[in-house]
Scaffold this motif. Structure first.
Motif, PDB file in Angstrom:
ATOM      1  N   THR A  27      38.106  37.960  41.764  1.00 31.65           N
ATOM      2  CA  THR A  27      38.444  38.940  40.732  1.00 31.65           C
ATOM      3  C   THR A  27      39.217  38.209  39.644  1.00 31.65           C
ATOM      4  O   THR A  27      40.340  37.763  39.857  1.00 31.65           O
ATOM      5  N   LEU A  28      38.589  38.102  38.492  1.00 34.28           N
ATOM      6  CA  LEU A  28      39.134  37.322  37.385  1.00 34.28           C
ATOM      7  C   LEU A  28      39.708  38.258  36.321  1.00 34.28           C
ATOM      8  O   LEU A  28      39.323  39.421  36.232  1.00 34.28           O
ATOM      9  N   PRO A  29      40.591  37.747  35.490  1.00 37.20           N
ATOM     10  CA  PRO A  29      41.162  38.579  34.424  1.00 37.20           C
ATOM     11  C   PRO A  29      40.099  39.045  33.440  1.00 37.20           C
ATOM     12  O   PRO A  29      38.974  38.531  33.405  1.00 37.20           O
ATOM     13  N   GLY A  30      40.494  40.009  32.603  1.00 42.81           N
ATOM     14  CA  GLY A  30      39.564  40.563  31.632  1.00 42.81           C
ATOM     15  C   GLY A  30      39.572  39.871  30.290  1.00 42.81           C
ATOM     16  O   GLY A  30      38.580  39.951  29.557  1.00 42.81           O
ATOM     17  N   ASN A  31      40.660  39.198  29.922  1.00 42.31           N
ATOM     18  CA  ASN A  31      40.652  38.449  28.673  1.00 42.31           C
ATOM     19  C   ASN A  31      39.595  37.352  28.746  1.00 42.31           C
ATOM     20  O   ASN A  31      39.516  36.629  29.751  1.00 42.31           O
ATOM     21  N   PRO A  32      38.746  37.207  27.745  1.00 41.72           N
ATOM     22  CA  PRO A  32      37.594  36.308  27.853  1.00 41.72           C
ATOM     23  C   PRO A  32      37.946  34.872  28.215  1.00 41.72           C
ATOM     24  O   PRO A  32      37.322  34.274  29.099  1.00 41.72           O
ATOM     25  N   VAL A  33      38.917  34.281  27.531  1.00 37.10           N
ATOM     26  CA  VAL A  33      39.256  32.895  27.814  1.00 37.10           C
ATOM     27  C   VAL A  33      39.891  32.773  29.191  1.00 37.10           C
ATOM     28  O   VAL A  33      39.635  31.811  29.925  1.00 37.10           O
ATOM     29  N   SER A  34      40.708  33.739  29.565  1.00 35.93           N
ATOM     30  CA  SER A  34      41.290  33.735  30.906  1.00 35.93           C
ATOM     31  C   SER A  34      40.201  33.756  31.968  1.00 35.93           C
ATOM     32  O   SER A  34      40.274  33.043  32.977  1.00 35.93           O
ATOM     33  N   ALA A  35      39.183  34.587  31.743  1.00 36.31           N
ATOM     34  CA  ALA A  35      38.085  34.667  32.704  1.00 36.31           C
ATOM     35  C   ALA A  35      37.333  33.351  32.795  1.00 36.31           C
ATOM     36  O   ALA A  35      37.007  32.865  33.890  1.00 36.31           O
ATOM     37  N   SER A  51      44.455  34.019  24.705  1.00 28.38           N
ATOM     38  CA  SER A  51      43.534  34.246  25.822  1.00 28.38           C
ATOM     39  C   SER A  51      42.403  35.200  25.484  1.00 28.38           C
ATOM     40  O   SER A  51      41.445  35.331  26.247  1.00 28.38           O
ATOM     41  N   HIS A  52      42.494  35.892  24.339  1.00 27.22           N
ATOM     42  CA  HIS A  52      41.449  36.815  23.926  1.00 27.22           C
ATOM     43  C   HIS A  52      40.536  36.200  22.866  1.00 27.22           C
ATOM     44  O   HIS A  52      39.577  36.849  22.433  1.00 27.22           O
TER      45      HIS A  52
END
Length: 402
Positions: A294-302, A367-368
């Protein structure tokens, strides 16, 4: 909070190597070989001609020159695939095609360009040493030689080599089948219109492509709304076809972080804060034996989370070392800063010049912000105890798939 190393160790200690499959050659493309492939016979299996020309005894044409060519009778034609046993004796020649077996008694091949191309008699205008334009049996591969080692990802050249030693099938570690799904009421499909507060879904497209780059088979599942029952139903449905599931979004501290709400305490799935930026909120565990990331929702974070945690796991599932060898040491081309206590992964542009790598940050680092990620080819890895590094410092850099 746990460290990046602790979270990765937990993941690698939980995923299992996929059982091997016996596949036809073209079905095995991109999979990882689970056994060494050896040659049952030498390659080539017989002496053969490397040129279209004439098989001769080298001593017969030792004196041949442009001004004084040597003439030899032509006693026959030998073509590629000829299964008859051919032979010549001194004073004779045979016309021969590329790949055709060398006749007994011949020890050289004269290319047709050195001759008049005669049919019954050939005039040869250049001498040729013994062995001239002859491919010797076993000069490529010897009998019993390992031609493709276990642990090799099978590409075009490797499949060609396996076919060349007569193998129609191979035993491989299959490509992991990975289902990728994004959650969020605000997400809409690219091409749809947007109402206020909505965005186009991009994470699942990005991560599905990343699965393929990691050697897996990616399946993008339709976006799921932030409703617990629908999320759980989707996950249970995907278990029948997935070797792993990757979700993005819904794992932080918000009131509608539905993935965390649904999976916390389910199977072995646990959620943690990891000492990293971007990508602090992480979750992982087994759901009915299937790894769930389960990864974060911010694109770069993911994306960073995928490269740091999911990609090594997918390699391990294929029987490969988790470390893909993608890390290099590079010289910073500019000053950088990093938050204290966190391992920082900066988007970077890596270049190689005059024997060493240099790297600079690739634009803004929020991160977005996907724009700088789309122009990056590397992640600059700054340790937890580093708050600033000047230009000229050496840093570890993770090369990104291109």
């Amino acid at each position: 909070m746990r460290t990046v190393g602790e979270h990765l160790a937990d993941i690698l200690g939980s995923v299992a190597v996929l059982p091997p499959l016996d596949l036809a050659l073209l079905e095995a493309q991109g999979a990882v070989l689970a056994e060494p492939v050896t040659a049952p016979v030498p390659l080539p299996p017989f002496d053969n001609s490397a040129m279209d020309g004439y098989a001769v005894v080298a001593a017969d044409i030792a004196a041949a020159t442009e001004s004084a060519p040597v003439s030899l009778p032509v006693v026959g034609d030998i073509v590629a695939g000829d299964t008859g046993v051919a032979a010549i004796r001194p004073g004779l020649s045979a016309r021969i095609m590329t790949g055709a077996p060398l006749p007994a008694g011949a020890d050289a091949v004269v290319p047709v360009e050195w001759t008049d191309g005669g049919n019954a008699t050939v005039r040869i205008s250049r001498a040729a040493p013994p062995g001239n334009y002859i491919r010797r049996a076993g000069e490529d591969v010897t009998a019993g030689q390992v031609v493709v080692a276990a642990g090799t990802r099978l590409g075009a050249a490797q499949l060609g080599m396996i076919a060349a030693v007569g193998r129609p099938r191979v035993t491989v570690r299959p490509k992991p089948r990975v289902v990728v799904v994004a959650t969020g009421d605000e997400l809409r499909e690219p091409g749809e219109g947007l109402a206020p507060g909505q965005i186009w879904e991009s994470n699942a497209y990005m991560l599905t492509a990343a699965v393929v780059e990691a050697g897996g088979v990616g399946y993008r599942q339709a976006t799921v709304e932030d409703e617990p029952g629908k999320v759980m139903e989707m996950l249970e449905d995907q278990l029948v076809r997935a070797d792993a599931i990757v979700t993005t979004g819904g794992v932080s501290m918000g009131t509608r972080d539905v993935v965390k709400e649904v999976l916390a305490g389910t199977g072995t799935v646990n959620f943690h804060k990891v000492r990293m930026r971007p990508g602090k909120p992480q979750g992982f565990g087994l759901l009915e034996g299937t790894p769930v990331f389960t990864l974060p929702g911010n694109p770069v974070s993911a994306y960073v989370s995928f490269q740091v945690f999911v990609r090594p796991a997918l390699r391990a599932m294929q029987g490969l070392p988790p470390d893909s060898g993608a890390k290099v040491s590079a010289v910073l081309g500019e000053d950088v800063k990093s938050p204290a206590g966190l391992r920082h992964f900066l988007r970077g542009r890596l270049s190689f010049n005059r024997g060493f790598y240099t790297v600079t940050a690739a634009g803004v680092q929020g991160s977005h912000q996907l724009g700088s990620l789309a122009t990056a080819n590397a992640l600059i890895e700054l340790p937890e105890d580093v708050e600033a590094l000047p230009a000229g410092s050496h840093v570890d850099v993770m090369r990104l798939p291109s």
